[in-house]
Design a protein around this motif. Structure first.
Motif, PDB file in Angstrom:
ATOM      1  N   UNK A 219       0.829  -1.338  -0.005  1.00 24.29           N
ATOM      2  CA  UNK A 219       0.096  -0.013   0.041  1.00 24.29           C
ATOM      3  C   UNK A 219       0.787   1.280  -0.063  1.00 24.29           C
ATOM      4  N   UNK A 220       0.616   2.134  -0.880  1.00 22.07           N
ATOM      5  CA  UNK A 220       1.209   3.183  -0.999  1.00 22.07           C
ATOM      6  C   UNK A 220       0.762   4.270  -0.039  1.00 22.07           C
ATOM      7  N   UNK A 221       1.487   5.206   0.634  1.00 17.47           N
ATOM      8  CA  UNK A 221       0.678   6.441   1.221  1.00 17.47           C
ATOM      9  C   UNK A 221      -0.282   6.937   0.682  1.00 17.47           C
ATOM     10  N   UNK A 222      -1.247   7.222   1.508  1.00 15.84           N
ATOM     11  CA  UNK A 222      -2.483   8.046   1.060  1.00 15.84           C
ATOM     12  C   UNK A 222      -2.902   9.373   1.600  1.00 15.84           C
ATOM     13  N   UNK A 223      -4.106   9.600   2.221  1.00 20.51           N
ATOM     14  CA  UNK A 223      -4.438  10.830   2.692  1.00 20.51           C
ATOM     15  C   UNK A 223      -3.341  11.240   4.032  1.00 20.51           C
ATOM     16  N   UNK A 224      -2.881  12.442   3.829  1.00 21.20           N
ATOM     17  CA  UNK A 224      -1.912  12.814   5.147  1.00 21.20           C
ATOM     18  C   UNK A 224      -0.598  11.944   5.200  1.00 21.20           C
ATOM     19  N   UNK A 225      -0.347  11.531   3.945  1.00 20.09           N
ATOM     20  CA  UNK A 225       0.894  10.874   3.665  1.00 20.09           C
ATOM     21  C   UNK A 225       1.187   9.643   4.368  1.00 20.09           C
ATOM     22  N   UNK A 226      -0.030   9.228   5.114  1.00 19.33           N
ATOM     23  CA  UNK A 226       0.122   7.798   5.860  1.00 19.33           C
ATOM     24  C   UNK A 226      -0.396   6.578   4.999  1.00 19.33           C
ATOM     25  N   UNK A 227       0.117   5.481   5.484  1.00 12.45           N
ATOM     26  CA  UNK A 227      -0.604   4.222   4.879  1.00 12.45           C
ATOM     27  C   UNK A 227      -1.814   3.884   5.511  1.00 12.45           C
ATOM     28  N   UNK A 228      -2.904   4.028   4.759  1.00  9.34           N
ATOM     29  CA  UNK A 228      -4.418   3.983   5.157  1.00  9.34           C
ATOM     30  C   UNK A 228      -5.009   2.516   5.137  1.00  9.34           C
ATOM     31  N   UNK A 229      -5.487   2.318   6.225  1.00  8.52           N
ATOM     32  CA  UNK A 229      -6.411   0.976   6.092  1.00  8.52           C
ATOM     33  C   UNK A 229      -7.130   1.102   5.088  1.00  8.52           C
ATOM     34  N   UNK A 230      -8.017   2.286   5.335  1.00  9.87           N
ATOM     35  CA  UNK A 230      -9.302   2.215   4.353  1.00  9.87           C
ATOM     36  C   UNK A 230      -8.742   2.073   2.860  1.00  9.87           C
ATOM     37  N   UNK A 231      -7.608   2.504   2.459  1.00  7.84           N
ATOM     38  CA  UNK A 231      -7.246   2.485   0.871  1.00  7.84           C
ATOM     39  C   UNK A 231      -7.162   0.772   0.811  1.00  7.84           C
ATOM     40  N   UNK A 232      -6.592   0.099   1.843  1.00  6.01           N
ATOM     41  CA  UNK A 232      -6.093  -1.378   1.643  1.00  6.01           C
ATOM     42  C   UNK A 232      -7.623  -2.187   1.653  1.00  6.01           C
ATOM     43  N   UNK A 233      -8.473  -1.731   2.395  1.00  9.56           N
ATOM     44  CA  UNK A 233      -9.718  -2.340   2.445  1.00  9.56           C
ATOM     45  C   UNK A 233     -10.244  -1.975   0.959  1.00  9.56           C
ATOM     46  N   UNK A 234     -10.378  -1.043   0.379  1.00 11.40           N
ATOM     47  CA  UNK A 234     -11.023  -0.601  -0.763  1.00 11.40           C
ATOM     48  C   UNK A 234     -10.457  -1.752  -1.789  1.00 11.40           C
ATOM     49  N   UNK A 235      -9.108  -1.928  -1.971  1.00 12.11           N
ATOM     50  CA  UNK A 235      -8.432  -2.820  -2.699  1.00 12.11           C
ATOM     51  C   UNK A 235      -9.015  -4.218  -2.499  1.00 12.11           C
ATOM     52  N   UNK A 236      -9.158  -4.570  -1.388  1.00  9.40           N
ATOM     53  CA  UNK A 236      -9.436  -6.052  -0.775  1.00  9.40           C
ATOM     54  C   UNK A 236     -11.029  -6.144  -1.217  1.00  9.40           C
ATOM     55  N   UNK A 237     -11.856  -5.249  -1.142  1.00 13.23           N
ATOM     56  CA  UNK A 237     -13.244  -5.001  -1.673  1.00 13.23           C
ATOM     57  C   UNK A 237     -13.484  -5.556  -2.907  1.00 13.23           C
ATOM     58  N   UNK A 238     -12.524  -5.330  -3.965  1.00 14.41           N
ATOM     59  CA  UNK A 238     -12.573  -5.801  -5.141  1.00 14.41           C
ATOM     60  C   UNK A 238     -12.638  -7.194  -5.454  1.00 14.41           C
ATOM     61  N   UNK A 239     -11.860  -7.848  -4.454  1.00 13.91           N
ATOM     62  CA  UNK A 239     -11.762  -9.367  -4.563  1.00 13.91           C
ATOM     63  C   UNK A 239     -12.744 -10.299  -3.536  1.00 13.91           C
ATOM     64  N   UNK A 240     -12.898  -9.560  -2.518  1.00 12.92           N
ATOM     65  CA  UNK A 240     -13.935 -10.348  -1.582  1.00 12.92           C
ATOM     66  C   UNK A 240     -14.808  -9.358  -0.853  1.00 12.92           C
ATOM     67  N   UNK A 241     -16.061  -9.973  -0.510  1.00  7.21           N
ATOM     68  CA  UNK A 241     -17.240  -9.088   0.207  1.00  7.21           C
ATOM     69  C   UNK A 241     -16.510  -8.565   1.572  1.00  7.21           C
ATOM     70  N   UNK A 242     -16.793  -7.411   1.888  1.00  3.60           N
ATOM     71  CA  UNK A 242     -16.563  -6.600   3.076  1.00  3.60           C
ATOM     72  C   UNK A 242     -17.928  -6.189   3.588  1.00  3.60           C
ATOM     73  N   UNK A 243     -18.230  -6.382   4.911  1.00  3.53           N
ATOM     74  CA  UNK A 243     -19.398  -5.990   5.423  1.00  3.53           C
ATOM     75  C   UNK A 243     -19.123  -4.557   6.307  1.00  3.53           C
ATOM     76  N   UNK A 244     -20.546  -4.107   6.470  1.00  7.15           N
ATOM     77  CA  UNK A 244     -20.420  -2.987   7.477  1.00  7.15           C
ATOM     78  C   UNK A 244     -21.714  -3.385   8.389  1.00  7.15           C
TER      79      UNK A 244
END
Ligand code: UTP
Length: 291
Positions: A219-244
């Motif tokens: 994962x590349x740094x995102x908002x605030x120059x930080x490695x964001x869990x949200x960005x990684x979850x977005x990628x994961x959601x392309x391959x498998x279902x994520x629930x809220x």
């Protein structure tokens, strides 16, 4: 597979709560008489967690000391016959198995979770953020675990927040499965209000699967120059279902000064030992301000 492990990322700098957090961790700020982090550890234990990993950083020693045995203190309490307090202090050290790993640099929540890879191994695991205190009949993590058991995929705690606050959170677009359970179709970290996909914010409780680690690693740094869990979850959601899960309960953002103040008042009003006296005091102060 049962979720027995939880990760507590506590290596953040706590800049919203300066100067209190200059030399001591925000997770140790006390709500009445217990540090924030203890409430969250108790929630994890109540939800069946057996092992906890703290991802710590510089200046977080107080957390380790809090969950350790304090021989001098225990000896003193014993000598003075303060047995109830002694039991309370001892229980903290015996609550759960705790492990520690250092995040050498605060490079973001995603990076902090990556530091837990060895501890987690190949199991599903929980993540709890120490500054979200959730007052709920059934522990918020327990609510998420129910969803995990049913759908067998990562689960995020969600809360509807006022749109003017949405840019402080990770935000999701999601399709309703029931009125409280959703399948997440998009995730954005701290979106501008006009770009937010909904008013549903991600709150500091997650059930994740080890599939997140190889994504976090790249994962590349995102908002605030930080490695964001949200960005990684977005990628994961392309391959498998994520629930809220829109959890039931009241959340207090105790990493924020006003949120912390509200939590303190709420907790104090619930405590039997000073409930009426404190309530009367608040009423009297409010009346005086109106005069
Ligand atoms: P926050 O966004 O609340 O950041 O992190 P923070 O540094 O703790 O606080 P502020 O915003 O500067 O006031 C969310 C969670 O992720 C952890 C924090 O400790 C907090 O529990 N975190 C964040 C890490 O463990 N490492 C990081 O690099 C960043």
């Amino acid at each position: 597979m049962q979720v027995k492990k939880a990760v507590f990322p506590v290596a953040g700098l706590g800049t919203r709560f300066l100067p209190a957090t200059k030399a001591s961790p925000k997770e140790m700020l006390p709500l009445i008489d217990k540090p924030l982090v203890q409430y969250v550890v108790e929630e994890a234990v109540a939800a069946g967690i057996e092992q906890i990993l703290f991802v710590t950083g510089r200046g977080k020693r107080a957390i380790e000391d809090h969950f350790d045995i304090s021989f001098e203190l225990e000896a003193l309490l014993q000598e003075k016959g303060k047995n109830d307090t002694l039991r309370e202090v001892r229980d903290i050290a015996e609550m759960v198995n705790i492990f520690y790993v250092r995040q050498k640099q605060a490079m973001g929540l995603g990076h902090a979770i990556l530091c837990a890879r060895e501890f987690v191994g190949n199991e599903p695991f929980a993540v709890l953020l120490g500054d979200d205190i959730i007052d709920a009949e059934k522990p918020c993590l327990g609510q998420l675990l129910d969803v995990y058991r049913k759908y067998r995929g990562p689960v995020l705690a969600l809360e509807k927040v006022p749109m003017e606050n949405i840019s402080s959170y990770g935000c999701v677009r999601a399709n309703g499965i029931t009125d409280r359970i959703f399948e997440v179709t998009d995730l954005v970290e701290k979106p501008k209000r006009e770009e937010a996909p909904s008013d549903m914010a991600i709150i500091g409780r997650y059930v994740l699967t080890p599939e997140i680690f190889p994504i976090l690693e790249r994962q590349e740094p995102g908002k605030g120059g930080e490695i964001q869990l949200t960005d990684a979850l977005l990628k994961l959601s392309k391959d498998e279902a994520i629930y809220g899960c829109l959890f039931e309960g009241i959340r207090h953002d105790c990493g924020d000064k006003l949120g912390f103040l509200k939590a303190t008042v709420d907790m104090a009003l619930k405590r039997e030992e000073f409930n009426t006296e404190f309530e009367e005091y608040l009423r009297e102060r409010l009346c005086r301000r109106q005069d």
